[in-house]
Design an enzyme around this catalytic site. Structure first.
Site, mmCIF file in Angstrom:
data_model
loop_
_atom_site.group_PDB
_atom_site.id
_atom_site.type_symbol
_atom_site.label_atom_id
_atom_site.label_comp_id
_atom_site.label_asym_id
_atom_site.label_seq_id
_atom_site.Cartn_x
_atom_site.Cartn_y
_atom_site.Cartn_z
ATOM 1 N N VAL A 128 -0.766 -4.744 5.661
ATOM 2 C CA VAL A 128 -0.723 -6.193 5.872
ATOM 3 C C VAL A 128 -1.585 -6.580 7.062
ATOM 4 O O VAL A 128 -2.293 -7.585 7.044
ATOM 5 C CB VAL A 128 0.737 -6.658 6.102
ATOM 6 C CG1 VAL A 128 0.782 -8.145 6.444
ATOM 7 C CG2 VAL A 128 1.580 -6.379 4.858
ATOM 8 N N GLY A 164 6.507 3.243 8.846
ATOM 9 C CA GLY A 164 6.179 1.829 8.764
ATOM 10 C C GLY A 164 5.900 1.376 7.348
ATOM 11 O O GLY A 164 5.800 2.183 6.421
ATOM 12 N N ASP A 165 5.800 0.057 7.176
ATOM 13 C CA ASP A 165 5.512 -0.558 5.875
ATOM 14 C C ASP A 165 6.602 -0.252 4.849
ATOM 15 O O ASP A 165 6.345 -0.205 3.653
ATOM 16 C CB ASP A 165 4.146 -0.100 5.331
ATOM 17 C CG ASP A 165 3.021 -0.309 6.331
ATOM 18 O OD1 ASP A 165 2.901 -1.444 6.819
ATOM 19 O OD2 ASP A 165 2.291 0.649 6.625
ATOM 20 N N HIS A 175 4.369 -7.460 8.231
ATOM 21 C CA HIS A 175 5.417 -7.454 7.227
ATOM 22 C C HIS A 175 5.287 -8.692 6.356
ATOM 23 O O HIS A 175 4.862 -9.746 6.809
ATOM 24 C CB HIS A 175 6.815 -7.361 7.849
ATOM 25 C CG HIS A 175 7.015 -8.238 9.045
ATOM 26 N ND1 HIS A 175 6.791 -7.801 10.336
ATOM 27 C CD2 HIS A 175 7.417 -9.516 9.164
ATOM 28 C CE1 HIS A 175 7.048 -8.780 11.187
ATOM 29 N NE2 HIS A 175 7.428 -9.831 10.495
ATOM 30 N N GLY A 183 9.115 -2.126 4.061
ATOM 31 C CA GLY A 183 9.696 -3.318 3.454
ATOM 32 C C GLY A 183 10.731 -3.963 4.351
ATOM 33 O O GLY A 183 11.674 -4.597 3.879
ATOM 34 N N ARG A 211 -6.100 -1.668 5.451
ATOM 35 C CA ARG A 211 -6.460 -0.282 5.156
ATOM 36 C C ARG A 211 -5.585 0.282 4.034
ATOM 37 O O ARG A 211 -4.385 0.002 3.979
ATOM 38 C CB ARG A 211 -6.287 0.597 6.396
ATOM 39 C CG ARG A 211 -7.337 0.378 7.461
ATOM 40 C CD ARG A 211 -7.178 1.362 8.610
ATOM 41 N NE ARG A 211 -6.035 1.051 9.452
ATOM 42 C CZ ARG A 211 -5.731 1.714 10.568
ATOM 43 N NH1 ARG A 211 -6.481 2.730 10.954
ATOM 44 N NH2 ARG A 211 -4.686 1.384 11.293
ATOM 45 N N LYS A 232 11.374 -0.464 -2.943
ATOM 46 C CA LYS A 232 10.317 -0.073 -3.888
ATOM 47 C C LYS A 232 10.731 1.030 -4.861
ATOM 48 O O LYS A 232 9.897 1.842 -5.286
ATOM 49 C CB LYS A 232 9.048 0.320 -3.129
ATOM 50 C CG LYS A 232 8.377 -0.879 -2.453
ATOM 51 C CD LYS A 232 6.931 -0.598 -2.161
ATOM 52 C CE LYS A 232 6.185 -1.879 -1.798
ATOM 53 N NZ LYS A 232 4.746 -1.674 -1.632
ATOM 54 N N LEU A 233 11.990 1.044 -5.242
ATOM 55 C CA LEU A 233 12.431 2.013 -6.241
ATOM 56 C C LEU A 233 11.718 1.780 -7.569
ATOM 57 O O LEU A 233 11.442 2.724 -8.314
ATOM 58 C CB LEU A 233 13.952 1.912 -6.423
ATOM 59 C CG LEU A 233 14.611 2.917 -7.364
ATOM 60 C CD1 LEU A 233 14.408 4.349 -6.868
ATOM 61 C CD2 LEU A 233 16.107 2.614 -7.504
ATOM 62 N N THR A 242 14.357 -3.535 -5.916
ATOM 63 C CA THR A 242 13.909 -3.212 -7.276
ATOM 64 C C THR A 242 12.670 -3.996 -7.694
ATOM 65 O O THR A 242 12.307 -4.007 -8.865
ATOM 66 C CB THR A 242 15.045 -3.492 -8.275
ATOM 67 O OG1 THR A 242 15.443 -4.875 -8.152
ATOM 68 C CG2 THR A 242 16.245 -2.591 -8.006
ATOM 69 N N GLY A 243 12.030 -4.686 -6.743
ATOM 70 C CA GLY A 243 10.844 -5.471 -7.054
ATOM 71 C C GLY A 243 10.432 -6.294 -5.851
ATOM 72 O O GLY A 243 11.117 -6.314 -4.824
#
Length: 428
Positions: free
Chosen positions: A298, A12-13, A41, A15, A302, A330-331, A413-414
């Protein structure tokens, strides 16, 4: 007739919100098929950031019809809070469709979730306390309340009474709590039903008709593969099927109408709550990843547990979902590292394992076997062509693709909507 399933390939999480929004601007329908408001999300559009929990990410795209399928458990109070919050920011939510067959999270489900988790103590599962598990338990035990039950007062009263008969015994005798009043609960649910009614539809019929007419439907899974009740790290899982098969049972659309299955993976791994996590980092490395990636839930707030990329998990996700594409997110978080370890296999009690152990005792004992790759220092957030990435960054992505056994079609990438590199289209 493209039916595209989008799932999380880790815990999970990953993206998924960003990936859904990327595809969602090009599809006609976005349908949530599992889970509830335990799934969080974030969608970023320009300077605006939208934190969604129950609503499909496609709610942000004005030309898309967002659908909450029959496989979702719906907390009407949370749904209305989310709708009100979005509409106050100018987002039109009138397009939303909610399955008449979806199960309801009633107030007593939240109560039971919290007292049960406290009662379990050190054996707790690590739930969000939002009533998801108890609502799904009622569904399986055939004492659940569905959306269409909210529109018949007498019928609803009978169902609430039947559902609370055993629960009140547990609350009083086991947990030393007061019983929940049947009449008050029924009245509360009837009021919620009045507001919910304009959104309610036979969503299975709507989605099948849309696909038959050649429209594009995106099926959005909450949570992720490793939290699947059948295929995840049981018992540290959610109560539904976030894997690709859940898209069919959770919307009433047949598997022959699915043409693409897209898995979303971070360039590293995170997990929230209890359960085994072979590549988990502790100390400074874990804190660094958490800070760089802003890794806080989200839904719960936590701090997320952080670890290096786990290719065993990704291969498993590709297998059980039949992945056709991977969206790697998230590279950019890894920028600045001199060396980047990645897990290629496990050592389980002295034996090398390239596959996912299904025995949870074995998985808990699994130690990662790492290989290391050189990192990069350059800012990659404005790069839009794969060949313009630093060579070491390209090599890292290619190695993840090779180890996962599935092509990487999109790279994040961001945090912004346009911080992506699209290598292959996700829509046929």
């Amino acid at each position: 007739m493209p039916g595209i399933v989008l799932i999380g390939a880790q815990w999970g999480d990953e993206g998924k919100g960003k990936a859904t929004d990327l595809i969602g601007t090009k599809v006609d329908y976005v349908a949530r098929f599992n889970g509830g408001n335990n799934a969080g999300h974030t969608v970023v559009v320009g300077d605006e950031s939208y934190a969604l929990h129950l609503l499909p990410s496609g709610i942000i795209s004005p030309n898309t019809t967002p659908v909450i399928g029959n496989g979702v458990v719906v907390d009407p109070e949370v749904l209305f809070q989310e709708i009100d919050g979005l509409e106050s920011r100018g987002v039109d939510c009138s397009r939303l469709l909610v399955s008449e067959s979806a199960h309801i999270i009633a107030p007593y489900h939240r109560v039971l979730d919290k007292v049960t988790e406290r009662f379990l103590g050190k054996h707790k599962i690590g739930t969000t306390g939002r009533g998801i598990g108890p609502a799904y338990a009622d569904k399986i035990n055939r004492v659940g309340i569905r959306v269409h039950d909210l529109f018949n007062a007498e019928h609803l009263h009978d169902k609430v009474e039947a559902s609370l008969h055993q629960k009140n015994q547990m609350l009083v005798k086991l947990y030393n709590r007061r019983p929940i009043d049947v009449d008050e609960t029924t009245d509360e649910l009837l009021k919620l039903g009045e507001r919910l009614k304009p959104y309610v539809a036979n969503t299975s019929l709507v989605l099948n008709k849309a696909l038959d007419e050649g429209k594009t439907v995106l099926f959005e899974g909450g949570q992720a593969t490793m939290l699947d009740v059948d295929h995840g790290t049981y018992p540290f899982v959610t109560s539904s099927n976030p894997t690709a098969g859940g898209a069919c049972t959770g919307t009433g659309v047949g598997p022959t109408k699915i043409t693409r299955v897209v898995g979303v993976s971070k360039a590293y791994v995170t997990r929230v709550g209890e359960g085994p996590f072979p590549t988990e980092l502790f100390g400074e490395e874990g804190e660094w990843l958490r800070a760089q990636g802003h890794e806080y839930g989200v839904t719960t707030g936590r701090p997320r547990r952080c670890g290096w990329f786990d290719a065993v998990v990704n291969r498993y996700a590709a297998q059980v979902n039949g992945l056709t594409d991977i969206v790697l997110t998230k590279l950019d978080v890894l920028t600045g590292l001199k060396e980047i370890p990645l897990c290629v296999a496990y050592d389980v009690n002295g034996e090398r394992r390239d596959d996912m152990p299904t025995d949870q005792a074995e998985f808990a004992a699994a130690k990662p076997i790492y290989e290391s790759m050189p990192g990069w220092d350059e800012d990659i957030s404005q790069v839009h062509d794969f060949n313009d990435l630093p060579k070491t960054c390209q090599d890292y992505v290619k190695r993840l693709e090779e180890l996962s056994g599935c092509r990487i079609s999109v790279i994040g990438t961001g945090p912004q909507r346009d911080h992506i590199i699209q290598i292959n289209s996700l829509i046929d």
